[in-house]
Design a protein around this motif. Structure first.
Motif, PDB file in Angstrom:
ATOM      1  N   GLY A 276      75.279  37.824  60.741  1.00  0.00           N
ATOM      2  CA  GLY A 276      73.942  37.901  61.325  1.00  0.00           C
ATOM      3  C   GLY A 276      73.057  38.906  60.614  1.00  0.00           C
ATOM      4  O   GLY A 276      71.856  38.663  60.420  1.00  0.00           O
ATOM      5  N   VAL A 277      73.626  40.028  60.217  1.00  0.00           N
ATOM      6  CA  VAL A 277      72.854  41.028  59.455  1.00  0.00           C
ATOM      7  C   VAL A 277      72.426  40.460  58.108  1.00  0.00           C
ATOM      8  O   VAL A 277      71.300  40.692  57.643  1.00  0.00           O
ATOM      9  N   ALA A 278      73.313  39.702  57.466  1.00  0.00           N
ATOM     10  CA  ALA A 278      72.965  39.095  56.179  1.00  0.00           C
ATOM     11  C   ALA A 278      71.813  38.104  56.338  1.00  0.00           C
ATOM     12  O   ALA A 278      70.888  38.067  55.512  1.00  0.00           O
ATOM     13  N   ILE A 279      71.835  37.299  57.401  1.00  0.00           N
ATOM     14  CA  ILE A 279      70.726  36.375  57.663  1.00  0.00           C
ATOM     15  C   ILE A 279      69.438  37.149  57.904  1.00  0.00           C
ATOM     16  O   ILE A 279      68.366  36.777  57.411  1.00  0.00           O
ATOM     17  N   MET A 280      69.520  38.235  58.663  1.00  0.00           N
ATOM     18  CA  MET A 280      68.341  39.050  58.944  1.00  0.00           C
ATOM     19  C   MET A 280      67.735  39.599  57.663  1.00  0.00           C
ATOM     20  O   MET A 280      66.510  39.563  57.472  1.00  0.00           O
ATOM     21  N   LEU A 281      68.563  40.098  56.757  1.00  0.00           N
ATOM     22  CA  LEU A 281      68.055  40.633  55.492  1.00  0.00           C
ATOM     23  C   LEU A 281      67.373  39.555  54.660  1.00  0.00           C
ATOM     24  O   LEU A 281      66.329  39.800  54.039  1.00  0.00           O
ATOM     25  N   LEU A 282      67.962  38.361  54.633  1.00  0.00           N
ATOM     26  CA  LEU A 282      67.354  37.254  53.896  1.00  0.00           C
ATOM     27  C   LEU A 282      65.983  36.899  54.462  1.00  0.00           C
ATOM     28  O   LEU A 282      64.999  36.767  53.716  1.00  0.00           O
ATOM     29  N   VAL A 283      65.907  36.759  55.762  1.00  0.00           N
ATOM     30  CA  VAL A 283      64.643  36.372  56.399  1.00  0.00           C
ATOM     31  C   VAL A 283      63.602  37.461  56.217  1.00  0.00           C
ATOM     32  O   VAL A 283      62.435  37.175  55.914  1.00  0.00           O
ATOM     33  N   VAL A 284      63.983  38.711  56.373  1.00  0.00           N
ATOM     34  CA  VAL A 284      63.042  39.820  56.189  1.00  0.00           C
ATOM     35  C   VAL A 284      62.528  39.862  54.760  1.00  0.00           C
ATOM     36  O   VAL A 284      61.330  40.076  54.516  1.00  0.00           O
ATOM     37  N   ALA A 285      63.413  39.647  53.787  1.00  0.00           N
ATOM     38  CA  ALA A 285      62.997  39.674  52.381  1.00  0.00           C
ATOM     39  C   ALA A 285      61.970  38.593  52.080  1.00  0.00           C
ATOM     40  O   ALA A 285      60.939  38.842  51.442  1.00  0.00           O
ATOM     41  N   PHE A 286      62.219  37.382  52.548  1.00  0.00           N
ATOM     42  CA  PHE A 286      61.272  36.285  52.301  1.00  0.00           C
ATOM     43  C   PHE A 286      59.958  36.513  53.044  1.00  0.00           C
ATOM     44  O   PHE A 286      58.875  36.230  52.513  1.00  0.00           O
ATOM     45  N   ASN A 287      60.006  37.021  54.272  1.00  0.00           N
ATOM     46  CA  ASN A 287      58.780  37.264  55.027  1.00  0.00           C
ATOM     47  C   ASN A 287      57.949  38.369  54.400  1.00  0.00           C
ATOM     48  O   ASN A 287      56.713  38.272  54.328  1.00  0.00           O
ATOM     49  N   LEU A 288      58.601  39.431  53.940  1.00  0.00           N
ATOM     50  CA  LEU A 288      57.869  40.507  53.268  1.00  0.00           C
ATOM     51  C   LEU A 288      57.253  40.010  51.961  1.00  0.00           C
ATOM     52  O   LEU A 288      56.131  40.393  51.612  1.00  0.00           O
ATOM     53  N   LEU A 289      57.987  39.156  51.247  1.00  0.00           N
ATOM     54  CA  LEU A 289      57.435  38.586  50.019  1.00  0.00           C
ATOM     55  C   LEU A 289      56.212  37.736  50.336  1.00  0.00           C
ATOM     56  O   LEU A 289      55.209  37.778  49.612  1.00  0.00           O
ATOM     57  N   GLY A 290      56.277  36.965  51.418  1.00  0.00           N
ATOM     58  CA  GLY A 290      55.122  36.165  51.813  1.00  0.00           C
ATOM     59  C   GLY A 290      53.916  37.028  52.140  1.00  0.00           C
ATOM     60  O   GLY A 290      52.781  36.699  51.765  1.00  0.00           O
ATOM     61  N   ASP A 291      54.136  38.164  52.826  1.00  0.00           N
ATOM     62  CA  ASP A 291      53.026  39.071  53.132  1.00  0.00           C
ATOM     63  C   ASP A 291      52.421  39.648  51.860  1.00  0.00           C
ATOM     64  O   ASP A 291      51.191  39.764  51.736  1.00  0.00           O
TER      65      ASP A 291
END
Length: 310
Positions: A276-291
């Motif tokens: 779950g932590v690995a999924i969270m890091l992936l999603v956060v990375a892509f969302n921050l890149l989108g911002d």
């Protein structure tokens, strides 16, 4: 006169050398943004770890060892040298996260790219033929928005069967709506501009007008949506894997790891928490890149950080 010309040329040379392409300027703005400086290294590390999974994994991710089942992480007193412990079948959690990360990233990136291309084409058609085909496509989009995807996913899985490739195709086709609805108004406005009218006047064909003249004007929102939807699709794949609609054994992703360990949370919490932590890091990375990409493409945000200063 020659000396003066030479002096002028010397002063102009650095300015010419600093000229960069549009893509390079956007990349510089992304890196100049504080969000981009977090997203790019984080995503780069995750990609590197996924690519080097065969070299970094200390155990075979599919090898079962029932004698070592539900072993705690080695730093919590577990035996066998398992950094993040083992699951109920004795498989090393750390090794499975490394390999599961690869499939989850492929699902997010490939599916988001397919949805972006599909949505871009339909959005261009809907905006260019706004009084005919556009009306039909937008009505279909409204109907699709009203139907929960989980219900559609379950129904389609019952018809075509579960599987990661089938799931990726369904997600890519289903995801066109966000892209099309975002760019349809921009396409409708762009087609009335002078350069498009000039291209039409000299005999340019409709495909050339759409993809050579109009498409570059609407790529910004598409790129922003792509970078954010990649993380969302990783979450969707994880949710559908929990329902048994995602990757099937012997393959596995981070989402299927959560599905396998959800019934043994009290017995081996590490088999659920760390994926779950690995999924969270992936999603956060892509969302921050989108911002960061959004701020780089937004003219009003350019004053926040000038890449020439870095």
């Amino acid at each position: 006169m020659t000396t003066a010309t030479t002096e002028v040329s010397k002063h102009r040379a650095p300015r010419a050398a600093r000229s960069r392409s549009r893509a390079a300027e956007i990349a510089a703005r992304v890196w100049a943004d504080s969000t981009g400086r977090i997203a790019v290294p984080l995503l780069g590390v995750l990609v590197l770890v996924a690519v080097c999974a065969p070299l970094l994994a200390p155990f075979d991710p599919a090898q079962q060892n029932l004698q070592a089942a539900s072993q705690a992480p080695s730093w919590l007193g577990g035996q066998g040298g398992h950094l993040l412990g083992t699951d109920t079948l004795g498989r090393d959690v750390f090794s499975r996260i490394l390999f599961g990360l690869r499939l989850s990233m492929v699902v997010g990136v490939v599916t988001a790219t397919g949805a972006a291309l599909f949505g871009l084409v339909l959005g261009l058609l809907a905006g260019y033929f706004e009084n005919s085909l556009g009306i039909v496509l937008m009505r279909v989009a409204e109907i699709q928005f009203a139907v929960p995807f989980v219900a559609v996913g379950v129904a389609l899985a019952a018809v075509v069967g579960p599987g990661i490739v089938k799931l990726m195709i369904i997600l890519a086709v289903w995801g066109w709506v966000n892209y099309a609805r975002t760019i349809v108004n921009s396409v409708s406005q762009t087609k009335r501009l002078d350069f498009v009218t000039a291209a039409r006047t000299i005999g340019a064909r409709t495909p050339a007008i759409l993809f050579r003249h109009i498409a570059p004007s609407v790529l910004g929102p598409v790129v922003i949506l792509w970078s954010t939807s990649a993380g969302v699709l990783i979450l969707v794949e994880s949710a559908l894997s929990l329902l048994g609609l995602g990757v099937q054994p012997p393959g596995f992703s981070l989402g299927s790891m959560l599905a396998d360990s959800r019934t043994t949370l009290r017995l081996a919490w590490w088999a659920t928490v760390f994926p779950g932590v690995a999924i969270m890091l992936l999603v956060v990375a892509f969302n921050l890149l989108g911002d960061a990409v959004r701020d780089a493409l937004n003219p009003s945000a350019r004053g926040k950080a000038d890449p020439e200063l870095w």
